[in-house]
Design a protein around this motif. Structure first.
Motif, short mmCIF file in Angstrom:
data_model
loop_
_atom_site.label_atom_id
_atom_site.label_comp_id
_atom_site.label_asym_id
_atom_site.label_seq_id
_atom_site.Cartn_x
_atom_site.Cartn_y
_atom_site.Cartn_z
N THR A 109 0.83 -1.21 0.00
CA THR A 109 0.00 0.00 0.00
C THR A 109 0.86 1.26 0.00
OG1 THR A 109 -1.73 -1.18 1.24
CG2 THR A 109 -1.82 1.22 1.24
N ALA A 110 1.90 1.26 0.84
CA ALA A 110 2.78 2.43 0.92
C ALA A 110 3.51 2.66 -0.41
CB ALA A 110 3.79 2.24 2.05
N LEU A 111 3.99 1.59 -1.04
CA LEU A 111 4.66 1.72 -2.34
C LEU A 111 3.71 2.28 -3.39
CD1 LEU A 111 6.72 -1.61 -2.53
CD2 LEU A 111 7.65 0.72 -2.59
N ARG A 148 0.02 16.10 -4.91
CA ARG A 148 1.19 15.21 -4.81
C ARG A 148 1.76 15.23 -3.39
NH1 ARG A 148 2.68 13.35 -9.75
NH2 ARG A 148 2.01 14.57 -11.56
N GLN A 149 1.83 16.41 -2.79
CA GLN A 149 2.32 16.50 -1.42
C GLN A 149 1.38 15.79 -0.47
OE1 GLN A 149 5.30 17.82 -0.80
NE2 GLN A 149 5.15 17.23 1.36
N GLY A 150 0.09 15.88 -0.74
CA GLY A 150 -0.87 15.15 0.08
C GLY A 150 -0.64 13.65 0.04
N TYR A 151 -0.41 13.11 -1.16
CA TYR A 151 -0.11 11.68 -1.28
C TYR A 151 1.20 11.32 -0.59
CZ TYR A 151 -3.84 9.73 -4.17
OH TYR A 151 -5.04 9.25 -4.62
N TRP A 152 2.20 12.21 -0.68
CA TRP A 152 3.48 11.95 0.00
C TRP A 152 3.28 11.84 1.50
CZ3 TRP A 152 7.68 9.87 -1.53
CH2 TRP A 152 8.19 10.06 -2.82
N VAL A 153 2.46 12.73 2.07
CA VAL A 153 2.23 12.70 3.51
C VAL A 153 1.53 11.40 3.92
CG1 VAL A 153 0.94 13.78 5.40
CG2 VAL A 153 2.20 15.20 3.78
N ILE A 154 0.51 11.01 3.17
CA ILE A 154 -0.22 9.78 3.49
C ILE A 154 0.68 8.56 3.31
CG2 ILE A 154 -2.18 8.32 2.82
CD1 ILE A 154 -3.63 10.93 2.04
N ALA A 155 1.51 8.57 2.26
CA ALA A 155 2.47 7.48 2.06
C ALA A 155 3.48 7.42 3.20
CB ALA A 155 3.19 7.66 0.72
N VAL A 204 5.74 4.72 8.10
CA VAL A 204 5.97 4.68 9.55
C VAL A 204 5.32 3.44 10.13
CG1 VAL A 204 5.43 5.80 11.76
CG2 VAL A 204 6.25 7.17 9.82
N LEU A 205 4.10 3.15 9.67
CA LEU A 205 3.40 1.96 10.16
C LEU A 205 4.13 0.68 9.72
CD1 LEU A 205 0.98 0.79 11.65
CD2 LEU A 205 -0.23 0.73 9.48
N VAL A 237 7.32 0.27 9.46
CA VAL A 237 8.42 0.11 10.42
C VAL A 237 7.89 -0.46 11.74
CG1 VAL A 237 10.17 1.33 11.77
CG2 VAL A 237 9.79 1.94 9.36
N VAL A 238 6.74 0.09 12.20
CA VAL A 238 6.14 -0.40 13.44
C VAL A 238 5.77 -1.88 13.31
CG1 VAL A 238 4.14 -0.19 14.98
CG2 VAL A 238 5.29 1.86 14.13
N LEU A 239 5.18 -2.25 12.18
CA LEU A 239 4.77 -3.64 11.97
C LEU A 239 5.97 -4.59 11.89
CD1 LEU A 239 1.90 -3.08 9.38
CD2 LEU A 239 1.64 -3.92 11.72
N LEU A 240 7.04 -4.14 11.28
CA LEU A 240 8.25 -4.97 11.22
C LEU A 240 8.83 -5.16 12.62
CD1 LEU A 240 9.99 -3.57 8.00
CD2 LEU A 240 8.89 -5.80 8.29
#
Length: 400
Positions: free
Chosen positions: A78-80, A154-161, A166-167, A169-172
């Motif tokens: 999803t992040a990618l 585009r900046q909005g998508y960058w923030v959501i991505a 971050v999530l 990293v938390v999941l890993l």
């Protein structure tokens, strides 16, 4: 298990974040990627197909890799995809990126719903879906903020991505927690590896009723959300700004209703909450159809929203009780896939029907789906718990 539950809540916020972003950004972003207005529907269709496929694959994937790695990889997909949306210059690239976006969402949804249904109380399932609503509300708000600024969509998508990464990293970091939880559940005897395939689950008595519930539920929820503003404007003479406000009230009713369901889950059983929800959905559709003052009829939307709140999460939570823990992952995967099919097919089909008939027919279409849902939920409520069914089957087998 408490820390793991917090991580699951965070995962559901992230699941909701991208869901409503495309619609809010599309009027601006389509000009940059040189796409037509209706192209967004094609992107949404590919996302939905991906969620259906990954929901159906969840049983075999968890059996092979375990739930922790599946959730981490799914959120990474999803992040990618969101990074790709932020950098895409052409419309066809968005269509390609819709594939990992859908595949990632479906597995997370199905796997975590089943895990919570198996190992946590009903209030946590209701809160889980409330946090999805938090994410689904926050996504468009983030996008709206950045569209108004120089960075744009585009900046909005960058923030959501970035939030998604971050999530990840938390999941890993949380992968050991899933192993500890697995060992703890095995020691307590409550851990059950999925042993029923999708085909076997479909053959089980009552599963078709549950799939019908999810299909009708999504038809009502998405149909009301997508077409109620047009109905209010064309049939009731409501101003566009007021119609948009009533749609926001409708979705607010769903989110708030789920927090309320979580708070009262220890006092009321899932069956009672589902029954009340189905009755509210029927009542709301009737109110919309009645020739009464606009504000009274518009309250029907709030009724439908509150009615939707308990049906989805509590039906999922009852799945292991009704069909057994070994079958729950397959049945929840099938339920989510059916829900996504309803999301994909019914709202556009409803729009075509309303265009050729009249938007005055919307309350009656919603009422028909709500009545079928009420009938199917009552049939499911008549089923004895799975343990009782096993006892009866064992007794019958011993007699023969």
């Amino acid at each position: 298990m408490l820390l793991l539950l917090v991580i699951i809540y965070l995962a559901f916020i992230s699941l909701g974040l991208p869901d409503a972003v495309l619609g809010s950004a599309w009027p601006v972003m389509r000009q940059d990627v040189q796409a037509s207005v209706e192209y967004a529907g094609l992107i949404a269709l590919v996302v939905s197909l991906g969620t259906v496929v990954s929901s159906l694959m969840t049983v075999s994937l968890i059996r092979r890799f375990g739930i922790g790695p599946i959730v981490a990889v799914s959120v990474s997909l999803t992040a990618l995809a969101l990074v790709g949306f932020a950098t895409s210059q052409l419309a066809w690239a968005l269509l390609c990126l819709a594939v990992p976006l859908g595949l990632g969402a479906g597995s997370v949804d199905s796997a975590l719903n089943n895990f919570v249904a198996l190992h946590y109380r009903a209030k946590h399932m209701n809160y889980l879906h409330s946090f999805w609503g938090v994410g689904a509300t926050a996504g468009p708000l983030i996008m709206a903020n950045y569209i108004a600024l120089e960075g744009g969509w585009r900046q909005g998508y960058w923030v959501i991505a970035s939030v998604q990464w971050v999530l990840v990293v938390v999941l890993l970091c949380a992968l050991p927690l899933w192993k500890v939880a697995g060992r703890s559940l095995e020691d307590s005897g409550s851990h059950v590896t999925p042993v029923v395939s999708n085909r076997q689950a479909l053959a089980m008595q009552g599963v078709s009723l549950q799939l019908l519930v999810f299909f009708c539920y999504c038809s009502v929820e998405l149909g009301a959300g997508l077409w109620s503003a047009s109905f209010l404007i064309q049939e009731r003479g409501t101003l566009a700004s007021q119609a948009a406000l009533w749609v926001a009230i409708y979705y607010g009713g769903i989110t708030a209703g789920r927090f309320v369901c979580g708070a009262v889950a220890q006092r009321f059983s899932e069956v009672i909450m589902i029954r009340i929800g189905a009755i509210l959905m029927v009542s709301g559709a009737v109110l919309l159809a009645l020739p009464v003052q606009s504000w009274v009829a518009n309250m029907g939307l709030l009724f439908i929203g509150f009615g939707c709140a308990p049906v989805f999460p509590n039906t999922l939570h009852l799945t292991p009780v009704r069909f057994g823990k070994g079958a729950s992952q397959a049945i929840i995967g099938l339920s989510m896939a059916t829900a996504y099919v309803g999301n994909t097919l019914v709202p556009p089909a409803m729009g075509l029907a309303l265009k050729h008939v009249s938007f005055a027919a919307l309350p009656y279409i919603l009422l028909a789906f709500a009545l079928v849902l009420f009938w199917a939920t009552e049939r499911l409520n008549q089923r004895p718990p799975f343990s009782d069914l096993q006892t009866k089957e064992g007794a019958a087998h011993s007699l023969t």
